[in-house]
Design a protein around this motif. Structure first.
Motif, PDB file in Angstrom:
ATOM      1  N   CYS A 139       0.832  -1.210   0.000  1.00 37.79           N
ATOM      2  CA  CYS A 139       0.000   0.000   0.000  1.00 37.79           C
ATOM      3  C   CYS A 139       0.867   1.261   0.000  1.00 37.79           C
ATOM      4  O   CYS A 139       0.340   2.369  -0.003  1.00 37.79           O
ATOM      5  CB  CYS A 139      -0.940   0.018   1.204  1.00 37.79           C
ATOM      6  SG  CYS A 139      -0.096   0.259   2.789  1.00 37.79           S
ATOM      7  N   GLY A 140       2.180   1.080   0.024  1.00 35.66           N
ATOM      8  CA  GLY A 140       3.086   2.211   0.012  1.00 35.66           C
ATOM      9  C   GLY A 140       3.618   2.607   1.375  1.00 35.66           C
ATOM     10  O   GLY A 140       4.500   3.446   1.477  1.00 35.66           O
ATOM     11  N   ALA A 141       3.087   2.014   2.436  1.00 41.42           N
ATOM     12  CA  ALA A 141       3.513   2.370   3.793  1.00 41.42           C
ATOM     13  C   ALA A 141       4.818   1.672   4.150  1.00 41.42           C
ATOM     14  O   ALA A 141       5.058   0.543   3.746  1.00 41.42           O
ATOM     15  CB  ALA A 141       2.434   1.974   4.799  1.00 41.42           C
ATOM     16  N   SER A 142       5.617   2.367   4.937  1.00 48.43           N
ATOM     17  CA  SER A 142       6.811   1.740   5.496  1.00 48.43           C
ATOM     18  C   SER A 142       6.375   0.831   6.636  1.00 48.43           C
ATOM     19  O   SER A 142       5.440   1.143   7.373  1.00 48.43           O
ATOM     20  CB  SER A 142       7.763   2.794   6.031  1.00 48.43           C
ATOM     21  OG  SER A 142       8.243   3.588   4.972  1.00 48.43           O
ATOM     22  N   ALA A 143       7.068  -0.271   6.764  1.00 51.08           N
ATOM     23  CA  ALA A 143       6.738  -1.222   7.828  1.00 51.08           C
ATOM     24  C   ALA A 143       6.903  -0.577   9.194  1.00 51.08           C
ATOM     25  O   ALA A 143       7.748   0.286   9.391  1.00 51.08           O
ATOM     26  CB  ALA A 143       7.635  -2.454   7.710  1.00 51.08           C
ATOM     27  N   GLY A 144       6.057  -0.991  10.113  1.00 53.65           N
ATOM     28  CA  GLY A 144       6.134  -0.529  11.494  1.00 53.65           C
ATOM     29  C   GLY A 144       6.800  -1.581  12.359  1.00 53.65           C
ATOM     30  O   GLY A 144       7.340  -2.570  11.842  1.00 53.65           O
ATOM     31  N   LEU A 198      -0.509   2.154  13.018  1.00 56.31           N
ATOM     32  CA  LEU A 198      -1.303   1.992  14.246  1.00 56.31           C
ATOM     33  C   LEU A 198      -0.401   1.844  15.468  1.00 56.31           C
ATOM     34  O   LEU A 198       0.551   1.060  15.441  1.00 56.31           O
ATOM     35  CB  LEU A 198      -2.194   0.757  14.155  1.00 56.31           C
ATOM     36  CG  LEU A 198      -3.490   0.895  13.388  1.00 56.31           C
ATOM     37  CD1 LEU A 198      -4.160  -0.465  13.243  1.00 56.31           C
ATOM     38  CD2 LEU A 198      -4.419   1.871  14.061  1.00 56.31           C
ATOM     39  N   PRO A 199      -0.726   2.560  16.525  1.00 62.46           N
ATOM     40  CA  PRO A 199       0.061   2.370  17.751  1.00 62.46           C
ATOM     41  C   PRO A 199      -0.291   1.045  18.418  1.00 62.46           C
ATOM     42  O   PRO A 199      -1.458   0.673  18.505  1.00 62.46           O
ATOM     43  CB  PRO A 199      -0.352   3.552  18.624  1.00 62.46           C
ATOM     44  CG  PRO A 199      -1.658   4.023  18.100  1.00 62.46           C
ATOM     45  CD  PRO A 199      -1.724   3.606  16.661  1.00 62.46           C
ATOM     46  N   VAL A 200       0.735   0.356  18.852  1.00 65.16           N
ATOM     47  CA  VAL A 200       0.556  -0.895  19.579  1.00 65.16           C
ATOM     48  C   VAL A 200       1.499  -0.843  20.779  1.00 65.16           C
ATOM     49  O   VAL A 200       2.678  -0.554  20.627  1.00 65.16           O
ATOM     50  CB  VAL A 200       0.802  -2.129  18.671  1.00 65.16           C
ATOM     51  CG1 VAL A 200       2.162  -2.118  18.053  1.00 65.16           C
ATOM     52  CG2 VAL A 200       0.521  -3.413  19.391  1.00 65.16           C
ATOM     53  N   LYS A 201       0.931  -1.055  21.955  1.00 71.26           N
ATOM     54  CA  LYS A 201       1.727  -1.007  23.191  1.00 71.26           C
ATOM     55  C   LYS A 201       1.505  -2.290  23.969  1.00 71.26           C
ATOM     56  O   LYS A 201       0.366  -2.694  24.175  1.00 71.26           O
ATOM     57  CB  LYS A 201       1.314   0.192  24.047  1.00 71.26           C
ATOM     58  CG  LYS A 201       1.625   1.523  23.415  1.00 71.26           C
ATOM     59  CD  LYS A 201       1.168   2.672  24.295  1.00 71.26           C
ATOM     60  CE  LYS A 201       1.319   3.971  23.539  1.00 71.26           C
ATOM     61  NZ  LYS A 201       0.504   5.025  24.098  1.00 71.26           N
ATOM     62  N   GLY A 202       2.591  -2.898  24.368  1.00 65.40           N
ATOM     63  CA  GLY A 202       2.480  -4.145  25.125  1.00 65.40           C
ATOM     64  C   GLY A 202       1.745  -5.222  24.360  1.00 65.40           C
ATOM     65  O   GLY A 202       1.050  -6.047  24.947  1.00 65.40           O
ATOM     66  N   GLY A 203       1.841  -5.190  23.028  1.00 69.13           N
ATOM     67  CA  GLY A 203       1.178  -6.181  22.194  1.00 69.13           C
ATOM     68  C   GLY A 203      -0.310  -5.932  21.989  1.00 69.13           C
ATOM     69  O   GLY A 203      -0.999  -6.771  21.428  1.00 69.13           O
ATOM     70  N   SER A 204      -0.813  -4.767  22.418  1.00 72.16           N
ATOM     71  CA  SER A 204      -2.246  -4.485  22.309  1.00 72.16           C
ATOM     72  C   SER A 204      -2.501  -3.203  21.524  1.00 72.16           C
ATOM     73  O   SER A 204      -1.796  -2.208  21.684  1.00 72.16           O
ATOM     74  CB  SER A 204      -2.866  -4.340  23.705  1.00 72.16           C
ATOM     75  OG  SER A 204      -4.220  -3.972  23.602  1.00 72.16           O
ATOM     76  N   PHE A 205      -3.550  -3.238  20.720  1.00 65.63           N
ATOM     77  CA  PHE A 205      -3.982  -2.061  19.971  1.00 65.63           C
ATOM     78  C   PHE A 205      -4.939  -1.197  20.780  1.00 65.63           C
ATOM     79  O   PHE A 205      -5.250  -0.087  20.380  1.00 65.63           O
ATOM     80  CB  PHE A 205      -4.658  -2.486  18.658  1.00 65.63           C
ATOM     81  CG  PHE A 205      -3.711  -3.126  17.695  1.00 65.63           C
ATOM     82  CD1 PHE A 205      -2.912  -2.366  16.865  1.00 65.63           C
ATOM     83  CD2 PHE A 205      -3.603  -4.508  17.634  1.00 65.63           C
ATOM     84  CE1 PHE A 205      -2.021  -2.959  15.989  1.00 65.63           C
ATOM     85  CE2 PHE A 205      -2.719  -5.115  16.756  1.00 65.63           C
ATOM     86  CZ  PHE A 205      -1.928  -4.339  15.933  1.00 65.63           C
TER      87      PHE A 205
END
Length: 162
Positions: free
Chosen positions: A12-17, A127-134
């Motif tokens: 989709c053109g996005a850089s990997a997070g 998308l922010p993901v913290k501690g493995g959770s969205f």
């Protein structure tokens, strides 16, 4: 030399997070929402946005309906989309086999036929993901992130020239 996730780019053109490319985020979301009914409320816009941002992973015959559903979500919100989904489920339970009822989506533009826009201002890799959770910042914050992705998806598809 192997690519690190931060050096890879999604289709989709996005850089990997930190989790990788969008498909990695998508699978992590689907897994997490199975254990969280409140998070699952955003399942339909997640699926529609993901497939519209990555149409090579979708069944082309459903993309128009998914685009219209995403427009409904952006226009009228999650509750309106969930009502339409509930209507479809109820309709299917009553043995109507004539296909998906497009009447609730007729006011929305069809999917442009000029091909995928290829770039979106908001993607799953962001998308922010913290501690493995969205949803570590709460479900409403998660919902706002999904809404931003949905808005970016609709906006980019609307910019496609037919």
């Amino acid at each position: 030399m192997t690519d690190s996730p931060s050096m890879r780019q999604c289709d989709c053109g996005a850089s990997a997070g930190p989790l990788g490319v969008c498909v990695d985020y998508y699978h992590a979301i689907l897994a997490e929402e199975q254990a969280d009914p409140q998070m699952y409320r955003w399942h339909a816009p997640v699926v529609c946005a993901y497939l519209l941002q990555h149409p090579s992973r979708a069944n082309e015959k459903y993309l128009d309906g998914q685009f219209r559903q995403l427009q409904l979500y952006v226009d009228k919100g999650l509750d309106a989309l969930l009502r339409v989904a509930a209507h479809q489920v109820a309709r299917n339970k009553h043995g109507v086999r004539s296909g998906y009822d497009m009447a609730p989506l007729e006011e929305y533009a069809p999917l442009p036929q000029g091909g995928s826009p290829g770039r979106f201002r908001a993607t799953f890799c962001g998308l922010p993901v913290k501690g493995g959770s969205f949803v570590s910042d709460g479900h409403l914050a998660y919902g706002r992130h999904i809404e931003a992705i949905a808005e970016a998806t609709v906006e980019s598809w609307r910019s496609v020239q037919t």
